[in-house]
Enzyme design. Structure first.
Site, PDB file in Angstrom:
ATOM      1  N   PRO A   1       0.779  -1.135   0.034  1.00 37.13           N
ATOM      2  CA  PRO A   1      -0.096  -0.186  -0.159  1.00 37.13           C
ATOM      3  C   PRO A   1       0.736   1.291  -0.202  1.00 37.13           C
ATOM      4  O   PRO A   1       1.762   1.105   0.513  1.00 37.13           O
ATOM      5  CB  PRO A   1      -0.782  -0.143   1.344  1.00 37.13           C
ATOM      6  CG  PRO A   1      -0.647  -1.363   1.836  1.00 37.13           C
ATOM      7  CD  PRO A   1       0.541  -2.039   0.976  1.00 37.13           C
ATOM      8  N   GLU A   2       0.444   2.321  -0.829  1.00 35.41           N
ATOM      9  CA  GLU A   2       1.168   3.547  -0.823  1.00 35.41           C
ATOM     10  C   GLU A   2       0.434   4.571  -0.019  1.00 35.41           C
ATOM     11  O   GLU A   2      -0.754   4.224   0.472  1.00 35.41           O
ATOM     12  CB  GLU A   2       1.487   3.898  -2.448  1.00 35.41           C
ATOM     13  CG  GLU A   2       2.299   2.712  -2.909  1.00 35.41           C
ATOM     14  CD  GLU A   2       3.035   2.799  -4.135  1.00 35.41           C
ATOM     15  OE1 GLU A   2       3.229   4.145  -4.461  1.00 35.41           O
ATOM     16  OE2 GLU A   2       3.638   2.028  -4.938  1.00 35.41           O
TER      17      GLU A   2
ATOM     18  N   LYS B   1       3.156   6.593   5.079  1.00 45.53           N
ATOM     19  CA  LYS B   1       2.483   5.020   5.149  1.00 45.53           C
ATOM     20  C   LYS B   1       2.187   4.702   6.546  1.00 45.53           C
ATOM     21  O   LYS B   1       1.640   3.631   6.622  1.00 45.53           O
ATOM     22  CB  LYS B   1       3.350   4.363   4.519  1.00 45.53           C
ATOM     23  CG  LYS B   1       3.435   4.921   2.918  1.00 45.53           C
ATOM     24  CD  LYS B   1       4.341   3.842   2.091  1.00 45.53           C
ATOM     25  CE  LYS B   1       5.212   4.352   1.143  1.00 45.53           C
ATOM     26  NZ  LYS B   1       6.437   3.314   0.466  1.00 45.53           N
TER      27      LYS B   1
ATOM     28  N   ARG C   1      14.675  -2.261  -4.893  1.00 51.89           N
ATOM     29  CA  ARG C   1      13.242  -2.160  -5.125  1.00 51.89           C
ATOM     30  C   ARG C   1      13.235  -2.130  -6.638  1.00 51.89           C
ATOM     31  O   ARG C   1      14.118  -1.641  -7.272  1.00 51.89           O
ATOM     32  CB  ARG C   1      12.372  -1.121  -4.458  1.00 51.89           C
ATOM     33  CG  ARG C   1      12.584  -0.845  -2.914  1.00 51.89           C
ATOM     34  CD  ARG C   1      11.832  -1.565  -2.375  1.00 51.89           C
ATOM     35  NE  ARG C   1      10.554  -1.874  -2.660  1.00 51.89           N
ATOM     36  CZ  ARG C   1       9.879  -0.870  -1.845  1.00 51.89           C
ATOM     37  NH1 ARG C   1      10.246  -0.053  -1.020  1.00 51.89           N
ATOM     38  NH2 ARG C   1       8.388  -0.829  -2.127  1.00 51.89           N
TER      39      ARG C   1
END
Ligand SMILES: [Zn+2]
Length: 262
Positions: A2-3, A51, A250
């Site tokens: 989730p961002e 976040k 990433r």
């Protein structure tokens, strides 16, 4: 993962459900909080910070949680069926007279005094969806390390809070910037960051994020998770690689023609 926009929406819904309500049940299924019970305490508000999720209580304590890869908070009518996963994945239950709020797979569940919140979120840069947003401060932080790649700088929550790999990939495509471009070499960094805020803002109430404006499956992104598929603008095959600090690599996606290396 989730961002920022997903976390923001989750906290909006949690706040609508829990804000001003007294807890009728409270469970923390993590060893360090196993004996903690906030039953009878009022939830003042639930807010997001980047976040991170912060549940502020009337007794001046704050519950801090983070979704990382798989966590989520689910809201059910009181005594309704819980559907977020097997029981052993439940990390916390906060219930009111009307709702059961269940935290699944949360890797971070900790309680601190509200005045100590900065110890868990104070390192964050300006929040793209927060009241503290400041474009100039985000730019100042990003430009403090001018040789760093823009791809890494955008993910570093100490620079600005809320962007993950999805928005990073899409944002750099929209601005025609290669992910490994050093920050000092990005032509209009302010425009790029501002556009990031616009993307999160536009998606903040959506369950599924889109950057193309198309909500259909398989059409919501330009480059993210589209390796070896043709670029929607020029037809060139999308490339992907993992990069970043050791241990924190990433995955990145880009079109080599629309986002040439500099
Ligand atoms: Zn292209």
């Amino acid at each position: 993962m989730p961002e920022g926009d997903t976390v923001w929406r989750s906290c909006q819904r949690l706040n609508e459900t829990l804000g001003g309500q007294e807890l009728t049940r409270c469970e923390f299924r993590v060893p360090q909080l196993a004996s903690t019970d906030l039953t009878g305490v009022v939830v003042r508000e639930v807010v997001s910070r980047g976040k991170h999720q912060l549940f502020r209580f009337g007794n001046d304590f704050t519950l801090h949680t983070h979704f990382r890869m798989e966590g989520s908070w689910r809201i059910y009518p009181h005594a309704g069926k819980w559907t977020g996963g097997p029981d052993w994945q439940v990390r916390s239950v906060l219930a009111t007279a009307e709702h059961d709020v269940v935290g699944y797979r949360l890797p971070v569940v900790e309680l601190l005094t509200t005045s100590e919140e900065d110890t868990v979120v104070g390192h964050l840069g300006p929040d793209l969806l927060g009241p503290d947003w400041s474009l100039s401060e985000a730019l100042r932080r990003i430009l403090a390390d001018p040789d760093r790649s823009v791809g890494e700088a955008l993910l570093d929550q100490r620079n600005l809070a809320g962007i993950g790999t999805f928005y990073r990939s899409e944002l750099l495509f929209l601005q025609g910037v290669h992910p490994r471009t050093p920050v000092r070499g990005v032509k209009d960094l302010a425009r790029l960051v501002q556009r990031g805020k616009q993307l999160l803002y536009a998606n903040r109430w959506r369950t599924e994020q889109t950057t193309t404006g198309d909500l259909r499956n398989g059409r919501r992104t330009y480059v993210f998770e589209r390796p070896q598929l043709p670029c929607r603008r020029c037809g060139t095959l999308i490339l992907t690689e993992e990069f970043g600090p050791r241990g924190q690599e990433r995955r990145s996606y880009w079109c080599p023609r629309c986002q040439p290396a500099v």
